[in-house]
Design an enzyme around this catalytic site. Structure first.
Site, PDB file in Angstrom:
ATOM      1  N   ASN A  89       0.831  -1.201   0.000  1.00  2.38           N
ATOM      2  CA  ASN A  89       0.000   0.000   0.000  1.00  2.38           C
ATOM      3  C   ASN A  89       0.870   1.258   0.000  1.00  2.38           C
ATOM      4  OD1 ASN A  89      -2.105  -1.808   0.191  1.00  2.38           O
ATOM      5  ND2 ASN A  89      -2.346  -1.557   2.404  1.00  2.38           N
ATOM      6  N   ASP A  91      -0.498   4.142   1.131  1.00  3.34           N
ATOM      7  CA  ASP A  91      -1.033   5.040   2.174  1.00  3.34           C
ATOM      8  C   ASP A  91      -0.149   4.944   3.416  1.00  3.34           C
ATOM      9  OD1 ASP A  91      -3.346   2.425   2.547  1.00  3.34           O
ATOM     10  OD2 ASP A  91      -1.979   3.009   4.158  1.00  3.34           O
ATOM     11  N   HIS A 106       5.990  -0.563  -2.686  1.00  2.00           N
ATOM     12  CA  HIS A 106       5.467   0.105  -3.891  1.00  2.00           C
ATOM     13  C   HIS A 106       5.513   1.617  -3.762  1.00  2.00           C
ATOM     14  CE1 HIS A 106       3.027  -3.696  -5.159  1.00  2.00           C
ATOM     15  NE2 HIS A 106       4.318  -3.804  -5.384  1.00  2.00           N
ATOM     16  N   CYS A 114      12.186  12.795  -8.268  1.00  2.09           N
ATOM     17  CA  CYS A 114      12.610  13.506  -9.482  1.00  2.09           C
ATOM     18  C   CYS A 114      13.166  12.501 -10.489  1.00  2.09           C
ATOM     19  CB  CYS A 114      13.706  14.529  -9.148  1.00  2.09           C
ATOM     20  SG  CYS A 114      14.377  15.329 -10.624  1.00  2.09           S
ATOM     21  N   CYS A 117      17.013  13.460 -11.343  1.00  2.00           N
ATOM     22  CA  CYS A 117      18.196  13.283 -10.471  1.00  2.00           C
ATOM     23  C   CYS A 117      17.959  12.297  -9.337  1.00  2.00           C
ATOM     24  CB  CYS A 117      18.609  14.639  -9.888  1.00  2.00           C
ATOM     25  SG  CYS A 117      17.515  15.244  -8.579  1.00  2.00           S
ATOM     26  N   CYS A 133      12.010  20.170  -9.477  1.00  2.00           N
ATOM     27  CA  CYS A 133      12.642  19.363  -8.427  1.00  2.00           C
ATOM     28  C   CYS A 133      13.372  20.313  -7.464  1.00  2.00           C
ATOM     29  CB  CYS A 133      13.658  18.408  -9.064  1.00  2.00           C
ATOM     30  SG  CYS A 133      14.805  17.681  -7.886  1.00  2.00           S
ATOM     31  N   CYS A 136      17.441  19.624  -8.249  1.00  2.98           N
ATOM     32  CA  CYS A 136      18.080  19.994  -9.533  1.00  2.98           C
ATOM     33  C   CYS A 136      17.240  20.964 -10.337  1.00  2.98           C
ATOM     34  CB  CYS A 136      18.333  18.714 -10.356  1.00  2.98           C
ATOM     35  SG  CYS A 136      16.843  18.015 -11.080  1.00  2.98           S
ATOM     36  N   GLY A 172      -5.130  -8.979   3.291  1.00  5.01           N
ATOM     37  CA  GLY A 172      -5.815  -8.043   2.394  1.00  5.01           C
ATOM     38  C   GLY A 172      -5.172  -7.898   1.044  1.00  5.01           C
ATOM     39  N   SER A 174      -4.791  -9.781  -2.961  1.00  2.00           N
ATOM     40  CA  SER A 174      -5.400 -10.780  -3.864  1.00  2.00           C
ATOM     41  C   SER A 174      -4.381 -11.768  -4.412  1.00  2.00           C
ATOM     42  CB  SER A 174      -6.092 -10.066  -5.035  1.00  2.00           C
ATOM     43  OG  SER A 174      -5.116  -9.350  -5.802  1.00  2.00           O
TER      44      SER A 174
END
Ligand code: APR
Length: 232
Positions: A89, A91, A106, A114, A117, A133, A136, A172, A174
């Site tokens: 997740n 969140d 993830h 960025c 860079c 960014c 940079c 939770g 799949s």
């Protein structure tokens, strides 16, 4: 004390009001993955992708942890230093519940990246394609979220945790997306007891030694009580 490794997916945040991906009204039934969750989609239409993540970021900012997040934070506190949460997740509900050792494989909605860079920083609530960014100054910022076709984060650390696991739980998820869907087999090979806690059987349900079905806010606190009582 063997490690307890817990993999979580969108289902643990469902009762906090955050959508899952593959349930009947899931995110991927409303937004084509190739448009909003691939580098090619971002290159084609960065404004569309930023809008998708701006909406998810705003929604996640309003969400609060539920009893399943709370139960995992309690388990971590009781087993200080031996419980690691690997979440798919993006969140921050595990952290909001007080969990400390959380690996976001993830990425995170709350972070920006960025493309020029590789600098990372706390994302603004609303991001736009030409945001410079801060390091940079290139107009190459994107959500720090792992898209399809990109490598998940922290895979070496995760492999080390799985190799030392005595107990592995998937909550939770799949079981449709690798490498996360293969973690149960890595943990089983390390001799861990494996348990799936989900609303319904996942695609990898047959890989688990134990299964518990139901809503996360019901079955996760019960399962944590079982784990704690075995230790007592
Ligand atoms: N309690 C427990 N499980 C639930 C609940 C709930 N209240 N609601 C839904 N679930 C279960 C569903 O049955 C389903 O098996 O959660 C799972 C959610 O599956 P997906 O929507 O596929 O989400 P997830 O497994 O986290 O997806 C993995 O795919 O698209 C990528 O990057 C994305 O991290 C995501 C990854």
């Amino acid at each position: 004390m063997d490690k307890i490794v817990i993999l979580t997916g969108a289902g643990i945040s469902a009762e906090s009001g955050l959508g899952t991906f593959r349930d009947k009204d899931g995110l991927w039934t409303r937004y084509p993955i190739e448009d909003v969750a691939t580098p090619e989609g971002f290159a084609r239409n960065p404004a569309l992708v930023h809008d998708f993540y701006n909406q998810r970021r705003a929604h996640a900012a309003q969400a609060t942890p539920n009893a399943a997040h709370d139960a995992l934070a309690r388990l971590q506190a009781e087993y200080a230093g031996t419980v690691v949460i690997v979440t798919q997740n993006v969140d921050h509900l595990h952290e909001a519940a007080g969990a400390r050792d959380v690996i976001h494989m993830h990425g995170q909605l709350a972070r920006a990246l960025c493309d020029a860079c590789d600098h990372r920083w706390d994302a603004a609530a609303v991001m736009a394609p030409d945001d410079p960014c801060p390091a940079c100054h290139a107009p190459a910022t994107r959500p720090d979220v792992v898209w399809f076709g990109e490598f998940p984060y922290h895979m070496e650390d995760i492999a080390d945790h799985l190799a030392g696991a005595g107990l592995f739980a998937a909550i939770g998820t799949s079981g449709n997306v690798y490498p996360a869907a293969g973690f149960v087999q890595e943990a089983a090979q390390a001799g861990a007891h494996t348990v799936e806690l989900n609303l319904e059987p996942s695609a990898t349900v047959s890989d688990f030694a134990e299964t518990r079905f139901g809503a996360a806010t019901q079955i996760v606190p019960d399962w944590v009580e079982t784990v704690l009582s075995r230790r007592a």
